[in-house]
Scaffold this motif. Structure first.
Motif: not given
Length: 274
Positions: A173-184
């Motif tokens: 999902i992150d790869w699809l959305l090309r997220l620059k910052r992700r809360k983990i």
């Protein structure tokens, strides 16, 4: 008394392998353009390696601390205490010596002084090590605890499979959305960036009753309890060579992963029940 102010303070815990430290210092000089200071903390093995680490540190204008080999948490806590007393800084970085920095800039960290930051960590075989955990899932942790207490391998396999499926789905999902910052929830411990404000909230980072392993689990729980958020920023990138610079002597009578996990789980279980 504090000396200069730096963008980054690195805490690098060493044990026996001097080549890793030399390589780390070289790649850091080449790829980090912001101001920084490296604090080498040596978990003592013998006089020969201690003198070699001290020499490498001095030649490269790094601070050097020699401490008893009481484990990962003990060594890093001593380094952090030293850094906080001596320096003013924006970010503290806990790094394994078997790390090579590809990309690290203060410009990628704007607005993250209150957070823990997880970079993109890639191994030599191309595996992504972050995020360590996307979310806090009690069932997965209990299954591993049950395995260590009972020896039931099915519990371990179920936990590992479920966690892998959950992780791979989120990575996709992150790869699809090309997220620059992700809360983990939890960051891999081989290279960890902590904003100065976040560090003040967290206090002592590591549980020194855990000799090695489970530091990621403990820090994630600690951050959660102190309301400190953790974010993954893939534009910050490092290579993790995974050659075990900080390690244990081979001893079949000791299972540090088991011992640390039980300490971790039972301590936090008691804390949550109080």
């Amino acid at each position: 008394m504090q000396d200069d102010k730096y963008d980054f303070i690195f805490i690098v815990l060493t044990y026996r392998n001097t080549k890793d430290l030399s390589d780390f210092i070289i790649t850091t000089k080449n790829n980090v353009k912001n101001s920084y200071k490296i604090i080498v903390v040596n978990s003592y093995y013998d006089e020969e390696s201690c003198k070699a680490f001290n020499r490498i540190a001095n030649e490269n204008e790094c601070d050097f601390l020699n401490v008893e080999n009481k484990g990962y948490g003990y060594g890093n806590n001593r380094g952090i205490e030293f850094a906080k007393k001596k320096y003013d800084f924006n970010y503290l970085i806990i790094s394994n010596p078997d790390i090579e920095i590809n990309s690290l800039s203060i410009s990628d960290l704007v607005g993250t002084e209150d957070y823990i930051i997880a970079p993109k960590i890639t191994t030599l075989n191309g595996k992504n090590q972050n995020p360590y955990y996307y979310s806090k899932i009690e069932l997965f942790e209990w299954l591993i605890y049950f395995y260590y207490k009972s020896g039931n391998r099915l519990a371990l396999y179920v936990s590992l499979i479920l966690n892998k499926l959950y992780r791979e789905l989120n990575l996709f999902i992150d790869w699809l959305l090309r997220l620059k910052r992700r809360k983990i929830y939890a960051a891999h411990g081989s290279f960890l960036i902590i904003g100065h404000s976040a560090l003040e909230k967290l206090g002592s980072l590591y549980d020194e009753k855990m000799f090695l392993f489970c530091e990621e689990n403990h820090l994630a729980r600690l951050a959660n309890s102190k309301h400190v958020k953790t974010y993954m920023i893939p534009s910050i990138s490092v290579l993790h060579k995974e050659d075990g610079s900080v390690g244990l002597e081979k001893n079949k009578s000791v299972n540090p992963a088991k011992e640390s996990y039980i300490v971790y789980y039972e301590n936090w279980k008691r804390s949550s029940n109080n």
